[in-house]
Design an enzyme around this catalytic site. Structure first.
Site, PDB file in Angstrom:
ATOM      1  N   LYS A  23       0.794  -1.212   0.019  1.00 36.14           N
ATOM      2  CA  LYS A  23       0.055  -0.076   0.122  1.00 36.14           C
ATOM      3  C   LYS A  23       0.688   1.324  -0.028  1.00 36.14           C
ATOM      4  O   LYS A  23       0.787   2.247  -0.938  1.00 36.14           O
ATOM      5  CB  LYS A  23      -0.899   0.029   1.021  1.00 36.14           C
ATOM      6  CG  LYS A  23      -1.794   1.091   1.411  1.00 36.14           C
ATOM      7  CD  LYS A  23      -3.158   0.696   2.051  1.00 36.14           C
ATOM      8  CE  LYS A  23      -3.086   0.504   3.620  1.00 36.14           C
ATOM      9  NZ  LYS A  23      -3.085   1.868   4.223  1.00 36.14           N
ATOM     10  N   SER A  24       1.836   1.374   0.760  1.00 32.64           N
ATOM     11  CA  SER A  24       2.746   2.548   0.994  1.00 32.64           C
ATOM     12  C   SER A  24       3.322   2.686  -0.416  1.00 32.64           C
ATOM     13  O   SER A  24       3.499   3.977  -0.942  1.00 32.64           O
ATOM     14  CB  SER A  24       3.850   2.283   1.959  1.00 32.64           C
ATOM     15  OG  SER A  24       3.097   1.977   3.381  1.00 32.64           O
ATOM     16  N   ARG A 124      -8.815  11.607  12.434  1.00 36.27           N
ATOM     17  CA  ARG A 124      -7.321  11.305  12.655  1.00 36.27           C
ATOM     18  C   ARG A 124      -6.457  12.644  12.656  1.00 36.27           C
ATOM     19  O   ARG A 124      -6.853  13.621  11.996  1.00 36.27           O
ATOM     20  CB  ARG A 124      -6.704  10.163  11.392  1.00 36.27           C
ATOM     21  CG  ARG A 124      -7.521   8.992  11.701  1.00 36.27           C
ATOM     22  CD  ARG A 124      -6.963   8.048  10.881  1.00 36.27           C
ATOM     23  NE  ARG A 124      -5.608   7.814  11.020  1.00 36.27           N
ATOM     24  CZ  ARG A 124      -4.795   6.817  10.394  1.00 36.27           C
ATOM     25  NH1 ARG A 124      -5.211   6.391   9.275  1.00 36.27           N
ATOM     26  NH2 ARG A 124      -3.774   6.770  10.765  1.00 36.27           N
ATOM     27  N   SER A 168       7.341   8.816  12.626  1.00 34.82           N
ATOM     28  CA  SER A 168       6.131   8.565  11.551  1.00 34.82           C
ATOM     29  C   SER A 168       6.822   8.779  10.320  1.00 34.82           C
ATOM     30  O   SER A 168       7.326   9.813   9.722  1.00 34.82           O
ATOM     31  CB  SER A 168       5.205   9.730  11.935  1.00 34.82           C
ATOM     32  OG  SER A 168       4.110   9.848  10.608  1.00 34.82           O
ATOM     33  N   GLN A 170       4.938   8.833   7.551  1.00 35.15           N
ATOM     34  CA  GLN A 170       4.017   9.609   6.764  1.00 35.15           C
ATOM     35  C   GLN A 170       4.393  11.328   7.001  1.00 35.15           C
ATOM     36  O   GLN A 170       4.563  12.293   6.040  1.00 35.15           O
ATOM     37  CB  GLN A 170       2.573   9.793   7.449  1.00 35.15           C
ATOM     38  CG  GLN A 170       1.970   8.141   6.815  1.00 35.15           C
ATOM     39  CD  GLN A 170       0.733   7.921   7.351  1.00 35.15           C
ATOM     40  OE1 GLN A 170       0.058   8.657   8.085  1.00 35.15           O
ATOM     41  NE2 GLN A 170       0.195   6.885   6.830  1.00 35.15           N
ATOM     42  N   ASP A 316       2.119  -1.446  11.833  1.00 35.68           N
ATOM     43  CA  ASP A 316       0.867  -1.902  11.212  1.00 35.68           C
ATOM     44  C   ASP A 316       0.565  -3.256  11.480  1.00 35.68           C
ATOM     45  O   ASP A 316      -0.615  -3.812  11.441  1.00 35.68           O
ATOM     46  CB  ASP A 316       0.726  -1.520   9.532  1.00 35.68           C
ATOM     47  CG  ASP A 316       0.917  -0.251   9.303  1.00 35.68           C
ATOM     48  OD1 ASP A 316       0.519   0.566  10.315  1.00 35.68           O
ATOM     49  OD2 ASP A 316       1.207   0.259   8.191  1.00 35.68           O
ATOM     50  N   LYS A 343      -4.265   5.050  14.643  1.00 34.39           N
ATOM     51  CA  LYS A 343      -4.441   4.565  13.394  1.00 34.39           C
ATOM     52  C   LYS A 343      -6.031   4.682  12.873  1.00 34.39           C
ATOM     53  O   LYS A 343      -6.770   5.125  13.259  1.00 34.39           O
ATOM     54  CB  LYS A 343      -3.860   3.277  13.639  1.00 34.39           C
ATOM     55  CG  LYS A 343      -2.274   3.126  13.798  1.00 34.39           C
ATOM     56  CD  LYS A 343      -1.660   3.807  12.698  1.00 34.39           C
ATOM     57  CE  LYS A 343      -0.188   3.748  13.167  1.00 34.39           C
ATOM     58  NZ  LYS A 343       0.569   4.614  12.056  1.00 34.39           N
ATOM     59  N   ARG A 347      -6.330   1.187  17.973  1.00 27.34           N
ATOM     60  CA  ARG A 347      -6.028  -0.265  17.979  1.00 27.34           C
ATOM     61  C   ARG A 347      -5.312  -0.858  19.385  1.00 27.34           C
ATOM     62  O   ARG A 347      -5.748  -2.156  19.476  1.00 27.34           O
ATOM     63  CB  ARG A 347      -4.700  -0.550  16.979  1.00 27.34           C
ATOM     64  CG  ARG A 347      -5.489  -0.344  15.423  1.00 27.34           C
ATOM     65  CD  ARG A 347      -4.050  -0.691  14.328  1.00 27.34           C
ATOM     66  NE  ARG A 347      -4.787  -0.506  13.093  1.00 27.34           N
ATOM     67  CZ  ARG A 347      -4.444  -0.317  11.866  1.00 27.34           C
ATOM     68  NH1 ARG A 347      -2.930  -0.292  11.861  1.00 27.34           N
ATOM     69  NH2 ARG A 347      -4.810  -0.191  10.804  1.00 27.34           N
ATOM     70  N   ARG A 393      -7.279  -3.956   9.476  1.00 23.81           N
ATOM     71  CA  ARG A 393      -6.200  -4.685  10.050  1.00 23.81           C
ATOM     72  C   ARG A 393      -6.710  -5.330  11.065  1.00 23.81           C
ATOM     73  O   ARG A 393      -6.515  -6.664  11.711  1.00 23.81           O
ATOM     74  CB  ARG A 393      -4.985  -4.190  10.215  1.00 23.81           C
ATOM     75  CG  ARG A 393      -4.391  -3.199   9.068  1.00 23.81           C
ATOM     76  CD  ARG A 393      -3.081  -3.094   9.307  1.00 23.81           C
ATOM     77  NE  ARG A 393      -2.552  -2.091   7.952  1.00 23.81           N
ATOM     78  CZ  ARG A 393      -2.166  -2.406   7.036  1.00 23.81           C
ATOM     79  NH1 ARG A 393      -2.291  -3.613   6.687  1.00 23.81           N
ATOM     80  NH2 ARG A 393      -1.952  -1.380   6.212  1.00 23.81           N
TER      81      ARG A 393
END
Ligand code: S3P
Length: 464
Positions: A23-24, A124, A168, A170, A316, A343, A347, A393
């Site tokens: 995905k990334s 988020r 992070s 991101q 993840d 996330k 989670r 997930r």
């Protein structure tokens, strides 16, 4: 329409399977391909909802993209300054990666953009990206730090030196992408190593990214040259099968062509510390990313204190790892994982609730969890119903738990599994899981489709 999984107890996983593309890397292939000069060909692309959102966003900014068709995508790059103002808001769907990276990529454009997302994404935190970008000169407004995010065009950006407060990828990636549009050098220092796909892929597009210890730097004004990208299978999707095969006695499963970038392989290290039997076969390098086949066999797992330095390298994979911990003998303790709380769902809370619902003692902490493993018993989990909170997930992790269940595990709200893993139920069933997908809407619509069928409607036939 909301779907759910109904997973029967027991079984084992075997055979050879390939899980969908990373995905990334898929997100980044579209973003960098769009900004490049020339045509970028992508293979192995993840045909999941998240990566498709990114693709549609670039189409809305004037980039011509063909596909995806059997994982192949052709991106006709418009050059670093070639994006056009979109006609409306840019919808990132469920994809946090799309939104955060786009904030960096779009804050230096001459036009305004508005980034929106689904209900989960709208909760988020975006300040972690907006704040350092503002220091670079970007003009960004959020709604109390959350989406929608408005990027006001025409800002002139300057490079900064940013010590990231959290590990992070991101945030790091957003700043490096903004750095392409900034005067001078943009440097990001990470408190612990995080996935480096942006740095690797920028290099593949001919951009010089310097790395000194924990600091990655990029100088503004560089152009990108189109390239070919072969997206490996996503180790984060492989993770459910690694855990499933590890916990189910008699399993022997090969996962083909999995990306094993060292910034992503924390799951392998942690499972091995727990006693899992995982072999890395035929390691090779494909388009700047290491790839291998992973063979995993069922084994007895033991509880461990997860080394905190491995946490960002497996961030993840914790939902799946919590399932493994429940199937281990002894206690497993996870610390330093507070990022799990922001996330697609919280989670830590959602996994602890689910484990407790299935009879496993799991105690959430501020930054992790303590799980009392029940590996001594064949049936670790009782029958039960899990609220996945729309988190892909969480849903896939609890599906694997049924391999060590005493009764069926029902998992609600599984539509978002398709964000990262389209075709999960079918592939899991092929490997040996007793999984059935139910579509709540389909059952309710049954009378309608029957009426269509009587009237000879095509929609009725398709649904029947
Ligand atoms: C990602 C980075 C990670 C990860 C996410 C994908 C990326 O997020 O959880 O699924 O592609 O850069 P953080 O950077 O917030 O840790």
């Amino acid at each position: 329409m909301s779907s759910s999984f109904d997973v029967g107890p027991g079984g084992r996983l075997s055979g050879r399977i390939r899980v969908p593309g990373d995905k990334s890397i898929s997100h980044r292939s579209i973003m960098l391909g769009a900004l490049a000069d020339g045509v970028t060909e992508v293979s192995g692309f993840l045909e999941g909802a998240d990566a498709i959102s990114t693709m549609n966003i670039f189409r809305a900014m004037g980039v011509s993209i063909d596909g995806p068709s059997e994982g192949r995508v052709t991106v006709r790059g418009v050059g670093i300054d070639g994006l056009r103002a979109p006609a409306g808001d840019l919808d990132c769907g469920n994809a946090g990666t799309a939104m955060r990276l786009l904030m960096g990529l779009l804050c230096g454009q001459p036009f305004d953009t508005v980034l929106v997302g689904d209900e989960t994404l709208t909760r988020r935190p975006m300040r972690r990206v907006a704040e350092p970008l503002a220091r670079m000169g970007a003009r960004i407004t959020t709604r109390d730090g959350c989406p929608p995010v408005r990027l006001h065009g025409g800002a002139s950006l300057r490079g900064i030196d940013y010590p990231m407060p959290m590990a992070s990828a991101q945030v790091k990636s957003a700043l490096l992408l903004a750095g392409l549009y900034a005067d001078g050098v943009t440097s990001v220092t990470e408190p612990a190593p995080t996935r480096d796909h942006t740095e690797r892929m920028l290099a593949g597009f001919g951009v010089t990214v310097e790395r000194h210890g924990a600091t990655a730097s990029v100088r503004g004004g560089q152009r990108l040259r189109a390239t070919r990208i072969d997206v490996p299978a996503d180790i984060s999707s492989a993770a459910f099968f690694l855990v499933g095969a590890a916990i189910a006695e008699g399993s022997d499963l090969v996962l083909e062509h999995v990306g094993v970038n060292p910034t992503r392989t924390g799951i392998l290290d942690i499972l091995r510390l727990m006693g899992a039997d995982i072999e890395m076969l035929a390691t090779r390098e494909v388009g700047g990313e290491p790839v291998a086949d992973l063979r995993v066999r069922g084994s007895r797992l033991r509880g461990i204190d997860v080394p905190p330095e491995l946490v960002p390298l497996a961030i993840d994979e914790f939902p799946a790892l919590f399932i493994a911990a429940a199937c281990a003998e002894g206690r497993t303790t996870v610390t330093g994982a507070e990022e799990l709380r922001v996330k697609e769902s919280d989670r830590i809370a959602v996994m602890a609730d689910g484990l407790n619902a299935l009879g496993v003692q799991a105690t959430p902490t501020a930054d992790g969890m303590v799980i009392e493993g029940r590996g001594g018993e064949q049936a670790v989990f009782g029958a039960g119903r899990i609220a996945s909170h729309g988190d892909h997930r969480i849903a896939m992790s609890f599906a694997m738990a049924a391999l060590r269940g005493s009764g069926p595990v029902l998992i609600d709200d599984t539509d978002n599994v398709a964000t990262s893993f389209p075709g999960f139920p079918a592939l899991a069933a092929r490997a040996g899981l007793s999984i059935h997908e139910r579509h709540a809407g389909a059952a309710q619509e049954q009378p309608v489709s029957a009426a269509h069928e009587r009237a000879g409607g095509a929609a009725g036939r398709a649904q029947a």
